[in-house]
Enzyme design. Sequence first.
Site, PDB file in Angstrom:
ATOM      1  N   LYS A 250      20.852 -14.568  14.862  1.00 13.39           N
ATOM      2  CA  LYS A 250      19.496 -14.475  14.081  1.00 13.39           C
ATOM      3  C   LYS A 250      19.355 -13.245  12.961  1.00 13.39           C
ATOM      4  O   LYS A 250      20.496 -12.346  12.773  1.00 13.39           O
ATOM      5  CB  LYS A 250      18.652 -14.039  14.596  1.00 13.39           C
TER       6      LYS A 250
ATOM      7  N   HIS B  41       3.402 -31.005  -1.666  1.00 11.93           N
ATOM      8  CA  HIS B  41       2.924 -31.970   0.387  1.00 11.93           C
ATOM      9  C   HIS B  41       3.931 -31.666   1.336  1.00 11.93           C
ATOM     10  O   HIS B  41       4.265 -31.878   2.945  1.00 11.93           O
ATOM     11  CB  HIS B  41       2.281 -33.383   0.608  1.00 11.93           C
TER      12      HIS B  41
ATOM     13  N   SER C 159      18.328 -10.437  15.452  1.00  9.78           N
ATOM     14  CA  SER C 159      17.520 -10.587  16.362  1.00  9.78           C
ATOM     15  C   SER C 159      18.007  -9.522  18.211  1.00  9.78           C
ATOM     16  O   SER C 159      19.018  -9.317  17.509  1.00  9.78           O
ATOM     17  CB  SER C 159      17.334 -11.713  17.098  1.00  9.78           C
TER      18      SER C 159
ATOM     19  N   ASN D  70      16.550 -12.291  10.209  1.00  7.31           N
ATOM     20  CA  ASN D  70      14.969 -13.009   9.575  1.00  7.31           C
ATOM     21  C   ASN D  70      14.592 -12.736   8.685  1.00  7.31           C
ATOM     22  O   ASN D  70      14.708 -11.160   8.263  1.00  7.31           O
ATOM     23  CB  ASN D  70      14.612 -12.228  11.073  1.00  7.31           C
TER      24      ASN D  70
ATOM     25  N   LYS E  52     -12.595   4.655   0.817  1.00  8.43           N
ATOM     26  CA  LYS E  52     -11.577   5.517   0.622  1.00  8.43           C
ATOM     27  C   LYS E  52     -10.280   4.568   1.622  1.00  8.43           C
ATOM     28  O   LYS E  52      -9.318   4.182   0.486  1.00  8.43           O
ATOM     29  CB  LYS E  52     -11.592   6.464   0.876  1.00  8.43           C
TER      30      LYS E  52
ATOM     31  N   GLU F  50       8.136 -11.752   5.092  1.00  9.96           N
ATOM     32  CA  GLU F  50       7.236 -11.883   6.137  1.00  9.96           C
ATOM     33  C   GLU F  50       6.116 -11.348   5.916  1.00  9.96           C
ATOM     34  O   GLU F  50       5.097 -11.317   6.291  1.00  9.96           O
ATOM     35  CB  GLU F  50       7.713 -12.078   8.115  1.00  9.96           C
TER      36      GLU F  50
HETATM   37  N1  ARG Z   1     -16.367  12.732   1.578  1.00 15.49           N
HETATM   38  C1  ARG Z   1     -17.691  12.153   0.651  1.00 15.49           C
HETATM   39  C2  ARG Z   1     -17.082  11.295   0.448  1.00 15.49           C
HETATM   40  O1  ARG Z   1     -15.947  10.696   0.180  1.00 15.49           O
HETATM   41  C3  ARG Z   1     -17.664  13.144  -0.942  1.00 15.49           C
HETATM   42  C4  ARG Z   1     -19.390  12.666  -0.872  1.00 15.49           C
HETATM   43  C5  ARG Z   1     -20.321  13.008   0.106  1.00 15.49           C
HETATM   44  N2  ARG Z   1     -21.599  13.547  -0.752  1.00 15.49           N
HETATM   45  C6  ARG Z   1     -22.645  13.580   0.610  1.00 15.49           C
HETATM   46  N3  ARG Z   1     -23.706  14.294  -0.322  1.00 15.49           N
HETATM   47  N4  ARG Z   1     -22.791  13.884   2.045  1.00 15.49           N
HETATM   48  O2  ARG Z   1     -18.209  10.011   0.186  1.00 15.49           O
END
Ligand code: ARG
Length: 463
Positions: A290, A163, A284, A292, A332, A297
């Site tokens: 300071k 705690h 700071s 930091n 991605k 963080e």
């Molecule tokens: N840039 C697309 C992706 O990252 C690649 C695959 C695209 N395929 C398609 N049928 N549009 O998913």
Amino acid sequence: MPGGGEELKKPWQGRFIKDTAPEVLKFTASLPYDCRLALFDIEGSRAHVEMLSQTGIINADEAEVILKGLEDIREEIVSEKFPYDLEFEDIHMNIEKRLTEKIGSVGGKIHTARSRNDQVALDMHLYVLEEAKAIDVNLLQLQKVLLKCAEQNLDVVIPGYTHLQRAQPVLLAHHILAYFWMLKRDRERLQGAIERADLMPLGAGALAGTGFPIDRERVAEKLGFKKLYENSLDAVSDRDYIIEFLSFSSILIMHLSRLCEEIILWSSFEFGFIELDDAHTTGSSMMPQKKNPDVAELIRGKSGRVYGSLLSMLTVMKGLPLAYNKDLQEDKEGLFDTIDTLKAALPLLADMLGVMNINRSRLKEAVDDDYLCATDLADFLVRQGVTFREAHHIVGKMIGYCRQNSKRLRELEVQERKQFHSALAEDIGDLLDPVHVVAARRCRGGTAPESVQQQLELAYKLL
Ligand code: ARG
């Protein structure tokens, strides 16, 4: 005039009369971020082309020209001379377009028995595998720093907390080793994620496989995969290995964030247990005093974006019908960001822990508070035949008395102690000395120096 001998711009342009609207191109293009897959795309294409030639789907001369073209493009990418063109949507089409620019129409054969759907899946698998292995090296490095720090501070006792209230003394090494074991499990999770990412998707085509006599095993072998996807729909449409990697990352950064939280607390004036090196702190602009703990963080703060990427991926996937949907392109940025975050944070954290200063005198003062040893006083009474519940109550009363009279437990005279229980008339020796209290906890996994030494040896063996 469609189909009338005009030069087609995009590989899929055939059935279109009008151009893509510029805003649509900008919205749908993944090139600004998937360009980081460029070398994996080349590697995958190389294996694919070699296989096409070995199976007689294209002839050896054609393969040679294509491979030479791919090698030139690889050099352009590495030397940052590759002419990325947003018009061509993603890295896959950029490379294919560049290939035909370089070697002419034979370049168009590279996409035989392949779709961008299995191509992007392959690139992402290769990418995750490589980065996961790099992150494991960073983790190992951090574990080594933790072990070294534990080893160098085997004699330092600190207050342990529950705690965020002082609870019982523990060895600093014991506290640090707790994080070693968390990271050990993180690395096991990472190995699991690597094992399940080790699946070769190429050959799935757009979704249904291909009628060409391809050799998927050969491609897998060339690229170093242990297994292949057994179902083409699965191969192009699941991203569970990315979700698994992001789950590992989320748990890991939760652990790192806790460690950073302790660094932040411990380096505060209120605790003063450690001092961070100047190199890992900032000042700071207004308050000259300071220093930091920004790095700690920020690592704590960056856990937010890693969890965000996991949640975003789970959400992207949950309603997708088989097989490929453009939603999958959203796999991605969160993944890339997570990998960048971990690859920056892990070495910095290791550096910071490696050179931080432990304030031993401040820690000595902190454990001098003998209320930390109250449990041991209760245990003493238990050894004299008192039940633990009663002993707990008696010591509670003693603490109340001490607080009222501004005394520490060890400052009570025998006369005063006796009032609480006759057994306390006896010599209690060094029972209220934190070093003794720590030394008493000799069970496996406990904080006694021998137990911690065993932990340390076990930990070293594991590395
Ligand atoms: N840039 C697309 C992706 O990252 C690649 C695959 C695209 N395929 C398609 N049928 N549009 O998913």
